[in-house]
Design a protein around this motif. Sequence first.
Motif, mmCIF file in Angstrom:
data_model
loop_
_atom_site.group_PDB
_atom_site.id
_atom_site.type_symbol
_atom_site.label_atom_id
_atom_site.label_comp_id
_atom_site.label_asym_id
_atom_site.label_seq_id
_atom_site.Cartn_x
_atom_site.Cartn_y
_atom_site.Cartn_z
ATOM 1 N N GLN A 75 0.821 -1.229 0.000
ATOM 2 C CA GLN A 75 0.000 0.000 0.000
ATOM 3 C C GLN A 75 0.851 1.274 0.000
ATOM 4 O OE1 GLN A 75 -2.636 -0.798 3.375
ATOM 5 N NE2 GLN A 75 -4.385 -0.796 1.964
ATOM 6 N N LEU A 76 0.258 2.286 -0.595
ATOM 7 C CA LEU A 76 0.859 3.625 -0.600
ATOM 8 C C LEU A 76 -0.004 4.527 0.290
ATOM 9 C CD1 LEU A 76 2.554 6.038 -1.830
ATOM 10 C CD2 LEU A 76 0.873 6.077 -3.691
ATOM 11 N N VAL A 77 0.643 5.274 1.200
ATOM 12 C CA VAL A 77 -0.090 6.244 2.028
ATOM 13 C C VAL A 77 0.448 7.637 1.711
ATOM 14 C CG1 VAL A 77 -0.670 6.998 4.370
ATOM 15 C CG2 VAL A 77 -0.413 4.553 3.884
ATOM 16 N N VAL A 78 -0.445 8.548 1.339
ATOM 17 C CA VAL A 78 -0.037 9.911 1.000
ATOM 18 C C VAL A 78 -0.730 10.895 1.935
ATOM 19 C CG1 VAL A 78 0.149 11.641 -0.811
ATOM 20 C CG2 VAL A 78 0.050 9.226 -1.432
ATOM 21 N N VAL A 79 0.038 11.799 2.506
ATOM 22 C CA VAL A 79 -0.551 12.886 3.296
ATOM 23 C C VAL A 79 -0.746 14.071 2.359
ATOM 24 C CG1 VAL A 79 -0.237 14.436 5.270
ATOM 25 C CG2 VAL A 79 0.664 12.091 5.369
ATOM 26 N N GLU A 80 -1.966 14.614 2.333
ATOM 27 C CA GLU A 80 -2.210 15.831 1.532
ATOM 28 C C GLU A 80 -2.553 17.022 2.425
ATOM 29 O OE1 GLU A 80 -4.268 16.039 -2.057
ATOM 30 O OE2 GLU A 80 -3.473 14.179 -2.887
ATOM 31 N N SER A 81 -2.757 16.786 3.716
ATOM 32 C CA SER A 81 -3.049 17.905 4.625
ATOM 33 C C SER A 81 -1.847 18.856 4.662
ATOM 34 C CB SER A 81 -3.288 17.381 6.046
ATOM 35 O OG SER A 81 -4.370 16.480 6.069
ATOM 36 N N SER A 82 -2.121 20.144 4.822
ATOM 37 C CA SER A 82 -1.021 21.118 4.921
ATOM 38 C C SER A 82 -0.382 21.006 6.302
ATOM 39 C CB SER A 82 -1.559 22.541 4.758
ATOM 40 O OG SER A 82 -2.407 22.614 3.650
ATOM 41 N N THR A 83 0.935 21.064 6.331
ATOM 42 C CA THR A 83 1.585 20.928 7.636
ATOM 43 C C THR A 83 3.027 21.427 7.609
ATOM 44 O OG1 THR A 83 1.985 19.393 9.456
ATOM 45 C CG2 THR A 83 2.313 18.522 7.217
ATOM 46 N N TYR A 84 3.669 21.445 8.765
ATOM 47 C CA TYR A 84 5.039 21.994 8.844
ATOM 48 C C TYR A 84 6.060 20.974 8.334
ATOM 49 C CZ TYR A 84 5.294 19.338 13.255
ATOM 50 O OH TYR A 84 5.280 18.345 14.188
ATOM 51 N N PRO A 85 7.236 21.449 7.885
ATOM 52 C CA PRO A 85 8.241 20.529 7.363
ATOM 53 C C PRO A 85 8.707 19.545 8.432
ATOM 54 C CG PRO A 85 9.103 22.787 7.497
ATOM 55 C CD PRO A 85 7.640 22.855 7.779
ATOM 56 N N GLY A 86 8.722 18.293 8.049
ATOM 57 C CA GLY A 86 9.153 17.254 8.988
ATOM 58 C C GLY A 86 7.999 16.390 9.464
ATOM 59 N N THR A 87 6.763 16.821 9.238
ATOM 60 C CA THR A 87 5.613 16.078 9.768
ATOM 61 C C THR A 87 5.563 14.643 9.227
ATOM 62 O OG1 THR A 87 4.354 18.133 9.864
ATOM 63 C CG2 THR A 87 3.106 16.098 10.058
ATOM 64 N N THR A 88 5.734 14.507 7.905
ATOM 65 C CA THR A 88 5.569 13.161 7.324
ATOM 66 C C THR A 88 6.634 12.214 7.882
ATOM 67 O OG1 THR A 88 4.754 14.243 5.335
ATOM 68 C CG2 THR A 88 5.314 11.918 5.133
ATOM 69 N N ARG A 89 7.871 12.734 7.958
ATOM 70 C CA ARG A 89 8.968 11.860 8.411
ATOM 71 C C ARG A 89 8.950 11.663 9.933
ATOM 72 N NH1 ARG A 89 13.176 10.877 5.141
ATOM 73 N NH2 ARG A 89 12.779 12.802 3.993
ATOM 74 N N GLU A 90 8.679 12.766 10.663
ATOM 75 C CA GLU A 90 8.856 12.689 12.127
ATOM 76 C C GLU A 90 7.585 12.258 12.870
ATOM 77 O OE1 GLU A 90 10.124 16.693 12.884
ATOM 78 O OE2 GLU A 90 11.846 16.463 11.537
ATOM 79 N N VAL A 91 6.429 12.505 12.263
ATOM 80 C CA VAL A 91 5.173 12.214 12.974
ATOM 81 C C VAL A 91 4.425 11.043 12.325
ATOM 82 C CG1 VAL A 91 2.961 13.176 13.739
ATOM 83 C CG2 VAL A 91 5.000 14.643 13.656
ATOM 84 N N VAL A 92 4.238 11.124 11.005
ATOM 85 C CA VAL A 92 3.428 10.106 10.317
ATOM 86 C C VAL A 92 4.187 8.777 10.212
ATOM 87 C CG1 VAL A 92 2.353 9.535 8.083
ATOM 88 C CG2 VAL A 92 2.107 11.833 9.055
ATOM 89 N N LEU A 93 5.436 8.858 9.776
ATOM 90 C CA LEU A 93 6.231 7.639 9.551
ATOM 91 C C LEU A 93 6.297 6.732 10.795
ATOM 92 C CD1 LEU A 93 8.204 5.977 7.732
ATOM 93 C CD2 LEU A 93 10.012 7.528 8.444
ATOM 94 N N PRO A 94 6.675 7.256 11.985
ATOM 95 C CA PRO A 94 6.748 6.366 13.152
ATOM 96 C C PRO A 94 5.405 5.705 13.484
ATOM 97 C CG PRO A 94 7.713 8.515 13.637
ATOM 98 C CD PRO A 94 7.089 8.623 12.295
ATOM 99 N N LEU A 95 4.312 6.431 13.254
ATOM 100 C CA LEU A 95 2.997 5.846 13.564
ATOM 101 C C LEU A 95 2.663 4.717 12.576
ATOM 102 C CD1 LEU A 95 1.006 9.093 14.434
ATOM 103 C CD2 LEU A 95 1.536 7.206 15.997
ATOM 104 N N LEU A 96 3.002 4.927 11.302
ATOM 105 C CA LEU A 96 2.680 3.900 10.295
ATOM 106 C C LEU A 96 3.657 2.725 10.358
ATOM 107 C CD1 LEU A 96 1.572 6.037 7.205
ATOM 108 C CD2 LEU A 96 0.245 5.239 9.148
ATOM 109 N N GLU A 97 4.866 2.992 10.854
ATOM 110 C CA GLU A 97 5.846 1.899 11.010
ATOM 111 C C GLU A 97 5.366 0.856 12.022
ATOM 112 O OE1 GLU A 97 9.414 4.144 11.826
ATOM 113 O OE2 GLU A 97 10.389 3.358 10.014
#
Length: 442
Positions: free
Chosen positions: A123-145
């Motif tokens: 599966q591919l997960v894409v975030v499209e919400s607007s957010t600060y730099p680092g969110t996908t790597r620092e917040v989303v990634l650990p939760l999906l891992e």
Amino acid sequence: MKEDHNFEVLHRKVAIIGLGFVGLPLSMMFIRKGFHVVGIDYDSGKISAIQQGKSYIQDLSDTDLADAMQSGRWQVSADYAALAGADTVIICVPTPLSPDNSPNLSYLTDTCARLSPLLTPGQLVVVESSTYPGTTREVVLPLLEKSGLAIGQQLYIGYSPERIDPGNTSIAFTAIPKIISGITTACEQKLNELYSQVFEHVITVSSTETAETAKLLENSYRFVNISFINEFAQLCDRLNINVWEVIQASATKPYGYSAFYPGPGIGGHCIPVDPLYLQWKAAEAGTTSRFIELSQQVNDSMPNYLADRIEQELQGGKKLTAARILVYGVTYKPNIADVRESAALPLIHTLLQRGAIVDFHDPYVQQIKLDKDTILLGVELTDERLEQADCVLVCTNHDVMPIERLIKHSSFIFDTRNAVSPALANRAGTKLVILGDGKATS
Ligand SMILES: NC(=O)c1ccc[n+]([C@@H]2O[C@H](COP(=O)([O-])OP(=O)(O)OC[C@H]3O[C@@H](n4cnc5c(N)ncnc54)[C@H](O)[C@@H]3O)[C@@H](O)[C@H]2O)c1
């Protein structure tokens, strides 16, 4: 429904989480392009509205929803279990501010926490919400891992900012260039595979941080420039120069100048919010953006500036404490029903606090919440109400605004949008003041 594709669809089933101003039009776009779409929103009211074919987004009609349902490729649910079998999951949940102006990522983290146990290989997960730099790597990634899937091999994660402009029909959604980024090169390729099937131009950037920041730059640019032109309008008022004529003249320059226009302030879910996400990230890194700080100050000063100007112009030397003000339009921009962060709200709040009696009319809005205890109900726009008002205050110039009726039945119009014709007002003997028209008396 008119199909708009002539290729075999890859990523056949797309799940979209968050069916609001972004997620619902995005769902329509994917369906039109031949995808199967499953929409998830935990607001069961929205799910049943969709199931009953009732659109709650201005840009989409009930017929659009009915057509999409008839395609047989659209399913909506409040239950995340419905996203089983999706090739791609796109997250479009809100990213507002907390009361202390720091980023509120709770909707995003809640989504990721619900999603993680349901993820399956490929599966591919894409975030499209607007957010600060680092969110996908620092917040989303650990939760999906936490799914246990290997990133870039079994699970693909990326960020792609949403650049939709609600109410704007001048450009097709699919013609807006789509910025994409991935956590790894394999992730980036998956995003490219998906979005190049639907968007005319796909722009790949080197990191999720770059893509996140690109969105914040676009919106900070608008934030700073709108604040600047609002300050400029105040300056022109004091110099007896009409800012609108100045802008019109400057805008004839074929390069190096983009026109921005004054108004009651900056509104909407994005422009007043996103720069503060950047500011928060800057503070975390021990720095700041002085431009954003200053723009915020100018924006915050607009309600009092406008209240002062209205009071100066009230006929017969009336004070705000004795004035009846009828506001036309409370949405943050014309022709939509969205009042989030609308500049009309703090302005109305300020006028009430300064003692005026304030009513509002908006063809798209029945009520507004000014603070936790104050809800104001909209009123009908009757000739009698226009005649009784000491000031008709134009905050949002919807296309359906009955300008001639406003002029005919009002004694004084204060227009923050340059929507009312001075010639018509003059002919009818109606006093008209336009923000920045250079007629401030003190
Ligand atoms: N509105 C715009 O013009 C615009 C433009 C570009 C980008 N954006 C960004 O897109 C994102 C979404 O904005 P929007 O305007 O569509 O917001 P919205 O409030 O209109 O819609 C968001 C939806 O997400 C749902 N939701 C929230 N948490 C959820 C969860 N955990 N699970 C399932 N559903 C959930 C809400 O019920 C709501 O229906 C924001 O980050 C915003 O900044 C918005």
